[in-house]
Scaffold this motif. Structure first.
Motif, mmCIF file in Angstrom:
data_model
loop_
_atom_site.group_PDB
_atom_site.id
_atom_site.type_symbol
_atom_site.label_atom_id
_atom_site.label_comp_id
_atom_site.label_asym_id
_atom_site.label_seq_id
_atom_site.Cartn_x
_atom_site.Cartn_y
_atom_site.Cartn_z
ATOM 1 N N UNK A 236 2.604 53.294 54.568
ATOM 2 C CA UNK A 236 3.422 53.032 53.386
ATOM 3 C C UNK A 236 4.910 53.128 53.684
ATOM 4 N N UNK A 237 5.746 52.550 52.812
ATOM 5 C CA UNK A 237 7.199 52.611 53.035
ATOM 6 C C UNK A 237 7.718 54.036 52.905
ATOM 7 N N UNK A 238 8.761 54.335 53.659
ATOM 8 C CA UNK A 238 9.359 55.663 53.606
ATOM 9 C C UNK A 238 10.122 55.847 52.298
ATOM 10 N N UNK A 239 10.139 57.089 51.833
ATOM 11 C CA UNK A 239 10.893 57.433 50.622
ATOM 12 C C UNK A 239 12.380 57.537 50.965
ATOM 13 N N UNK A 240 13.231 57.056 50.044
ATOM 14 C CA UNK A 240 14.679 57.115 50.255
ATOM 15 C C UNK A 240 15.302 58.006 49.178
ATOM 16 N N UNK A 241 16.234 58.838 49.584
ATOM 17 C CA UNK A 241 16.953 59.709 48.648
ATOM 18 C C UNK A 241 18.427 59.708 49.005
ATOM 19 N N UNK A 242 19.267 59.526 47.974
ATOM 20 C CA UNK A 242 20.703 59.523 48.202
ATOM 21 C C UNK A 242 21.250 60.938 48.150
ATOM 22 N N UNK A 243 22.372 61.149 48.805
ATOM 23 C CA UNK A 243 23.054 62.425 48.711
ATOM 24 C C UNK A 243 22.741 63.359 49.867
ATOM 25 N N UNK A 244 23.284 64.588 49.733
ATOM 26 C CA UNK A 244 23.133 65.590 50.790
ATOM 27 C C UNK A 244 22.520 66.880 50.256
ATOM 28 N N UNK A 245 21.857 66.829 49.104
ATOM 29 C CA UNK A 245 21.300 68.055 48.542
ATOM 30 C C UNK A 245 19.966 68.400 49.198
ATOM 31 N N UNK A 246 19.325 69.475 48.676
ATOM 32 C CA UNK A 246 18.084 69.951 49.275
ATOM 33 C C UNK A 246 16.957 68.940 49.149
ATOM 34 N N UNK A 247 16.921 68.191 48.038
ATOM 35 C CA UNK A 247 15.861 67.207 47.868
ATOM 36 C C UNK A 247 16.000 66.094 48.902
ATOM 37 N N UNK A 248 17.243 65.620 49.102
ATOM 38 C CA UNK A 248 17.456 64.585 50.122
ATOM 39 C C UNK A 248 17.060 65.102 51.507
ATOM 40 N N UNK A 249 17.398 66.360 51.801
ATOM 41 C CA UNK A 249 17.011 66.937 53.085
ATOM 42 C C UNK A 249 15.496 67.031 53.199
ATOM 43 N N UNK A 250 14.843 67.415 52.098
ATOM 44 C CA UNK A 250 13.386 67.500 52.114
ATOM 45 C C UNK A 250 12.756 66.132 52.338
ATOM 46 N N UNK A 251 13.296 65.098 51.675
ATOM 47 C CA UNK A 251 12.761 63.746 51.849
ATOM 48 C C UNK A 251 12.911 63.294 53.295
ATOM 49 N N UNK A 252 14.094 63.531 53.876
ATOM 50 C CA UNK A 252 14.300 63.105 55.269
ATOM 51 C C UNK A 252 13.398 63.888 56.225
ATOM 52 N N UNK A 324 8.192 73.958 55.532
ATOM 53 C CA UNK A 324 8.108 72.821 56.451
ATOM 54 C C UNK A 324 9.046 73.000 57.646
ATOM 55 N N UNK A 325 10.139 73.739 57.447
ATOM 56 C CA UNK A 325 10.990 74.045 58.598
ATOM 57 C C UNK A 325 10.220 74.908 59.615
ATOM 58 N N UNK A 326 9.464 75.852 59.097
ATOM 59 C CA UNK A 326 8.663 76.706 59.979
ATOM 60 C C UNK A 326 7.619 75.872 60.713
ATOM 61 N N UNK A 327 6.987 74.931 59.982
ATOM 62 C CA UNK A 327 5.974 74.068 60.614
ATOM 63 C C UNK A 327 6.594 73.274 61.757
ATOM 64 N N UNK A 328 7.803 72.730 61.523
ATOM 65 C CA UNK A 328 8.472 71.960 62.580
ATOM 66 C C UNK A 328 8.836 72.845 63.768
ATOM 67 N N UNK A 329 9.304 74.059 63.488
ATOM 68 C CA UNK A 329 9.767 74.943 64.567
ATOM 69 C C UNK A 329 8.640 75.427 65.450
ATOM 70 N N UNK A 330 7.438 75.593 64.879
ATOM 71 C CA UNK A 330 6.349 76.166 65.669
ATOM 72 C C UNK A 330 5.426 75.118 66.256
ATOM 73 N N UNK A 331 5.795 73.816 66.176
ATOM 74 C CA UNK A 331 4.933 72.770 66.725
ATOM 75 C C UNK A 331 4.710 72.938 68.233
ATOM 76 N N UNK A 332 5.762 73.311 68.942
ATOM 77 C CA UNK A 332 5.668 73.391 70.391
ATOM 78 C C UNK A 332 5.386 74.815 70.878
#
Length: 462
Positions: A236-252, A324-332
């Protein structure tokens, strides 16, 4: 000019953090509500006070007039027939008249010169009348001037009743004049309130559109994307969010994880020569890392919190980002410290508490010097998710999870409240057992005794 200013405001809005956006929305909404309530209260209070004063003045003047008339009647009955019963009625009438007289408004600034003069005349006249009346009642009926003094009392009573009626008339006229002077305010204030309400509605509409564009729409699209991922559809297409807030960071971050997961799945599919057991373990780890059902539920909860509790929605978003930050950090990382795993568990458990209600609790008893022990990452996430998946949890049946140590093992236990519609295949615990065996060389322990389910995870040292 207006378009350029609007784009500038839109840019400022996009650059704000979610916390500042929620604070701005909350403050703006509160200001609209408070000012609207204040305007209504001012109109109501001003009107009620004005009408209350008018009614109070009329009521007191009328009460004195009526009391004076009743006193005159009771005096005539008592003067003609001086029985104890008539005397009691007469004394009660006099007491009511004095009470009504004392309650008359006597503030020069409030009632004006004319009513003040009339009230003052009544006060003086009544005092003189009371002396004449009482002196007459002490006479014997055969006194030579008995009738003259009786008719003198009657005349004074008539004067007092006439002045009381005049005072009532003056009070009504004064009230009418005051009402006519204030009537324009009762037109202007509601009009101003209506205009303010219209401006407030426009502000709320602008805030609603901004929230829809910057918060709700990205969350809805993210929830839809997570639903597709839950069905193993990564196309499916990726979600797009404008701005630099926490929601935009979460979407990216989500889109990055989605791309990484898609790449991992493709890579795992190509590595068909790896042994079956290790392949299943890693694939299950990969699915657990993104956990689309959990994310789908969390995003739905976040959408609801944004509408009903914006402040808690900010706290929820931060915890979701930490998970999700923890999930990314502990992948390796093959192993993670027990302290880091417990911190992750707090954020993860908070998200479930918001979704399920405050009916799930965790009692942790781990000495501080044991927090450097190692275990496979996301172990507690799998165990907590296992508890939630296979147990009925509601306010009437709260769930209490206990975490402690027994020698070289981390012990996680919970009471069993089986959910009727759920069947367990044990895939998650089986894969956890394989991971612990591969990474620590030890077996996990699983037991179900006296209505308590217990899992023991082997810990290791660096």
């Amino acid at each position: 000019m207006k378009g350029r200013q609007g784009r500038k405001l839109h840019g400022i809005w996009l650059s704000c953090s979610l916390e500042r956006k929620v604070r701005w929305i909350t403050i703006s909404t509160a200001a609209v509500v408070i000012l609207s309530i204040t305007a209504v209260m001012l109109v109501a209070g001003y009107g009620m006070k004005g009408f209350g004063d008018l009614l109070m003045g009329n009521s007191r003047s009328l009460a004195f007039w009526s009391a004076m008339d009743a006193e005159s009647s009771s005096f005539r009955y008592y003067a003609g027939d001086r029985t104890p019963e008539n005397r009691e009625k007469y004394e009660m009438s006099c007491a009511r008249t004095r009470t009504a007289l004392k309650s008359l408004p006597f503030d020069y600034e409030e009632i004006g010169a004319e009513r003040y003069g009339a009230t003052w005349s009544i006060l003086n006249m009544y005092e003189n009348y009371a002396k004449t009346r009482d002196a007459f009642l002490e006479l014997e009926e055969d006194a030579p001037d008995y009738l003259d003094r009786l008719y003198t009392v009657y005349r004074v009573q008539g004067y007092l009743e006439t002045h009381a009626g005049r005072l009532e008339q003056m009070t009504v006229e004064s009230g009418n004049e005051r009402y006519e002077m204030q009537r324009p305010l009762f037109i202007i204030v509601p009009v101003v309130s209506i205009l303010w309400g219209a401006a407030a509605l426009l502000m709320v509409r602008w805030l609603n559109r901004s929230v829809q564009r910057s918060i709700v729409r990205p969350m809805v699209e993210l929830a839809e994307d997570s639903r597709r991922i839950g069905e193993n559809d990564f196309t499916g297409p990726d979600t797009h969010a404008e701005g630099e807030d926490e929601i935009a960071s979460l979407v990216r971050a989500f889109c990055t994880m989605k791309a990484s997961t898609r790449g991992y799945i493709e890579a795992l599919t190509e590595k068909h020569k790896m042994e079956k057991q290790l392949d299943e373990v890693r694939l299950q780890m990969l699915k657990n890392q993104i956990n689309p059902h959990f994310l789908f539920n969390s995003l739905n909860t976040l959408i609801a919190e944004i509408e009903y509790d914006p402040a808690n929605a900010v706290h929820f978003t931060k915890n979701l980002s930490n998970v999700y930050r923890y999930v990314l950090q502990c992948q390796e990382k093959p192993l993670i410290t027990l302290g880091e795993e417990l911190e992750f568990m707090k954020a993860y458990l908070f998200l479930h508490k918001v979704r399920l209600g405050d009916c799930i609790h965790c009692d942790t008893d781990i000495p501080q010097d044991e927090l450097d022990r190692l275990l496979p990452p996301l172990t507690l996430q799998l165990l907590i998710e296992n508890v939630i998946k296979h147990n009925s949890i509601m306010p009437g049946k709260p769930m209490s999870i206990r975490i402690g140590l027994e020698g070289d093992y981390l012990v996680v236990s919970n009471p069993i409240h089986p959910r009727k519609s759920t069947t367990s295949e044990g895939v998650g615990l089986r894969n956890l057992a394989n991971r612990c065996k591969l990474l620590t060389g030890k077996e996990i322990g699983i037991s179900e005794k006296y209505g308590v389910f217990t899992v023991k995870i082997p810990l290791s040292y660096e």
